[in-house]
Design a protein around this motif. Structure first.
Motif, PDB file in Angstrom:
ATOM      1  N   HIS A 189      -5.235 -11.441   5.609  1.00  0.00           N
ATOM      2  CA  HIS A 189      -5.058 -12.804   5.092  1.00  0.00           C
ATOM      3  C   HIS A 189      -3.614 -12.968   4.624  1.00  0.00           C
ATOM      4  O   HIS A 189      -3.107 -12.117   3.907  1.00  0.00           O
ATOM      5  CB  HIS A 189      -5.978 -13.071   3.893  1.00  0.00           C
ATOM      6  CG  HIS A 189      -7.428 -12.882   4.195  1.00  0.00           C
ATOM      7  ND1 HIS A 189      -8.194 -13.855   4.761  1.00  0.00           N
ATOM      8  CD2 HIS A 189      -8.248 -11.815   4.025  1.00  0.00           C
ATOM      9  CE1 HIS A 189      -9.433 -13.413   4.904  1.00  0.00           C
ATOM     10  NE2 HIS A 189      -9.486 -12.171   4.469  1.00  0.00           N
ATOM     11  N   GLY A 190      -2.969 -14.040   5.003  1.00  0.00           N
ATOM     12  CA  GLY A 190      -1.662 -14.376   4.448  1.00  0.00           C
ATOM     13  C   GLY A 190      -0.459 -13.929   5.250  1.00  0.00           C
ATOM     14  O   GLY A 190       0.506 -14.666   5.362  1.00  0.00           O
ATOM     15  N   SER A 191      -0.469 -12.739   5.789  1.00  0.00           N
ATOM     16  CA  SER A 191       0.677 -12.234   6.531  1.00  0.00           C
ATOM     17  C   SER A 191       0.232 -11.059   7.391  1.00  0.00           C
ATOM     18  O   SER A 191      -0.919 -10.640   7.344  1.00  0.00           O
ATOM     19  CB  SER A 191       1.774 -11.806   5.563  1.00  0.00           C
ATOM     20  OG  SER A 191       2.925 -11.394   6.269  1.00  0.00           O
ATOM     21  N   ARG A 192       1.163 -10.490   8.135  1.00  0.00           N
ATOM     22  CA  ARG A 192       0.868  -9.367   9.012  1.00  0.00           C
ATOM     23  C   ARG A 192       0.610  -8.099   8.207  1.00  0.00           C
ATOM     24  O   ARG A 192       1.249  -7.856   7.186  1.00  0.00           O
ATOM     25  CB  ARG A 192       2.067  -9.158   9.933  1.00  0.00           C
ATOM     26  CG  ARG A 192       1.683  -8.783  11.330  1.00  0.00           C
ATOM     27  CD  ARG A 192       2.835  -8.986  12.260  1.00  0.00           C
ATOM     28  NE  ARG A 192       3.839  -7.948  12.076  1.00  0.00           N
ATOM     29  CZ  ARG A 192       4.529  -7.417  13.062  1.00  0.00           C
ATOM     30  NH1 ARG A 192       4.373  -7.857  14.282  1.00  0.00           N
ATOM     31  NH2 ARG A 192       5.416  -6.485  12.837  1.00  0.00           N
ATOM     32  N   ARG A 240       6.284 -10.113   0.887  1.00  0.00           N
ATOM     33  CA  ARG A 240       5.299 -10.739   0.012  1.00  0.00           C
ATOM     34  C   ARG A 240       4.030  -9.900  -0.033  1.00  0.00           C
ATOM     35  O   ARG A 240       3.694  -9.234   0.948  1.00  0.00           O
ATOM     36  CB  ARG A 240       4.928 -12.129   0.533  1.00  0.00           C
ATOM     37  CG  ARG A 240       6.062 -13.098   0.560  1.00  0.00           C
ATOM     38  CD  ARG A 240       5.629 -14.463   1.034  1.00  0.00           C
ATOM     39  NE  ARG A 240       4.247 -14.514   1.503  1.00  0.00           N
ATOM     40  CZ  ARG A 240       3.811 -15.321   2.450  1.00  0.00           C
ATOM     41  NH1 ARG A 240       4.633 -16.144   3.044  1.00  0.00           N
ATOM     42  NH2 ARG A 240       2.544 -15.327   2.813  1.00  0.00           N
ATOM     43  N   PRO A 241       3.301  -9.945  -1.158  1.00  0.00           N
ATOM     44  CA  PRO A 241       1.995  -9.275  -1.187  1.00  0.00           C
ATOM     45  C   PRO A 241       1.037  -9.921  -0.185  1.00  0.00           C
ATOM     46  O   PRO A 241       1.127 -11.110   0.101  1.00  0.00           O
ATOM     47  CB  PRO A 241       1.502  -9.502  -2.613  1.00  0.00           C
ATOM     48  CG  PRO A 241       2.711  -9.845  -3.404  1.00  0.00           C
ATOM     49  CD  PRO A 241       3.657 -10.506  -2.459  1.00  0.00           C
ATOM     50  N   VAL A 242       0.155  -9.126   0.356  1.00  0.00           N
ATOM     51  CA  VAL A 242      -0.801  -9.576   1.363  1.00  0.00           C
ATOM     52  C   VAL A 242      -2.198  -9.201   0.908  1.00  0.00           C
ATOM     53  O   VAL A 242      -2.398  -8.135   0.316  1.00  0.00           O
ATOM     54  CB  VAL A 242      -0.498  -8.908   2.726  1.00  0.00           C
ATOM     55  CG1 VAL A 242      -1.521  -9.289   3.764  1.00  0.00           C
ATOM     56  CG2 VAL A 242       0.886  -9.256   3.199  1.00  0.00           C
ATOM     57  N   GLU A 243      -3.171 -10.058   1.190  1.00  0.00           N
ATOM     58  CA  GLU A 243      -4.556  -9.751   0.855  1.00  0.00           C
ATOM     59  C   GLU A 243      -5.297  -9.300   2.102  1.00  0.00           C
ATOM     60  O   GLU A 243      -5.131  -9.855   3.186  1.00  0.00           O
ATOM     61  CB  GLU A 243      -5.253 -10.969   0.263  1.00  0.00           C
ATOM     62  CG  GLU A 243      -6.649 -10.636  -0.215  1.00  0.00           C
ATOM     63  CD  GLU A 243      -7.287 -11.772  -0.967  1.00  0.00           C
ATOM     64  OE1 GLU A 243      -8.439 -12.106  -0.633  1.00  0.00           O
ATOM     65  OE2 GLU A 243      -6.648 -12.308  -1.878  1.00  0.00           O
ATOM     66  N   VAL A 244      -6.120  -8.268   1.921  1.00  0.00           N
ATOM     67  CA  VAL A 244      -6.963  -7.728   2.982  1.00  0.00           C
ATOM     68  C   VAL A 244      -8.381  -7.676   2.436  1.00  0.00           C
ATOM     69  O   VAL A 244      -8.584  -7.325   1.274  1.00  0.00           O
ATOM     70  CB  VAL A 244      -6.500  -6.306   3.381  1.00  0.00           C
ATOM     71  CG1 VAL A 244      -7.454  -5.676   4.365  1.00  0.00           C
ATOM     72  CG2 VAL A 244      -5.111  -6.341   3.960  1.00  0.00           C
ATOM     73  N   THR A 245      -9.357  -8.035   3.261  1.00  0.00           N
ATOM     74  CA  THR A 245     -10.748  -7.927   2.839  1.00  0.00           C
ATOM     75  C   THR A 245     -11.465  -6.917   3.715  1.00  0.00           C
ATOM     76  O   THR A 245     -11.226  -6.845   4.921  1.00  0.00           O
ATOM     77  CB  THR A 245     -11.480  -9.277   2.912  1.00  0.00           C
ATOM     78  OG1 THR A 245     -11.394  -9.787   4.230  1.00  0.00           O
ATOM     79  CG2 THR A 245     -10.911 -10.273   1.923  1.00  0.00           C
ATOM     80  N   LEU A 246     -12.317  -6.122   3.087  1.00  0.00           N
ATOM     81  CA  LEU A 246     -13.190  -5.188   3.780  1.00  0.00           C
ATOM     82  C   LEU A 246     -14.611  -5.688   3.545  1.00  0.00           C
ATOM     83  O   LEU A 246     -15.079  -5.716   2.411  1.00  0.00           O
ATOM     84  CB  LEU A 246     -13.037  -3.776   3.235  1.00  0.00           C
ATOM     85  CG  LEU A 246     -11.740  -3.063   3.578  1.00  0.00           C
ATOM     86  CD1 LEU A 246     -10.659  -3.400   2.591  1.00  0.00           C
ATOM     87  CD2 LEU A 246     -11.973  -1.597   3.638  1.00  0.00           C
TER      88      LEU A 246
END
Length: 129
Positions: free
Chosen positions: A53-56, A92-98
């Protein structure tokens, strides 16, 4: 309360029960915020889907020789027991969901009968002194 809007319409559940179970199966979602220029290691305890989410996001897996560059919205399925490494690509900080299905912990239920059996044997068969 005659004019209250229903929050959930049970008529949606009157169809195929297998489809309902898949649609409304309990899920567990873990949100990770990745700081730029830091790598996070994660051991997956249940089969899951990783979504950026948000970036690479850079992802590598322990059993794969390839690195993955996940674009926003990309999903990679990870098998239980795998270790993955994640890092934000950019400044930038990036969000990842599992996301995985909720797995009930059954180890405690397996231990209790054994514990009760040991206590019963201790009572019925005291040690000779």
């Amino acid at each position: 309360m005659q004019h209250a809007n229903p929050q959930f319409d049970c008529s949606q559940l009157s169809g195929d029960h297998d489809a309902v179970r898949e649609t409304y199966a309990p899920r567990m979602v873990i949100h990770l915020s990745l700081v730029p220029r830091q790598t996070v290691s994660w051991r997956v305890v249940a089969d899951c889907e990783v979504r950026a989410h948000g970036s690479r996001v850079w992802l590598t897996r322990i059993f794969s020789p390839h690195d993955y560059w996940m674009q926003v919205g990309d999903v990679i399925r990870i098998a239980r027991g795998e270790r993955i490494w994640l890092s934000a690509d950019g400044d930038r900080p990036v969000e990842v969901t599992l996301t995985s299905e909720y797995v009930e912990r059954r180890r405690l239920l397996r231990r209790r009968p054994l514990r009760w059996l040991r206590r019963l044997l201790d009572i019925l068969l005291p040690l000779a002194r």
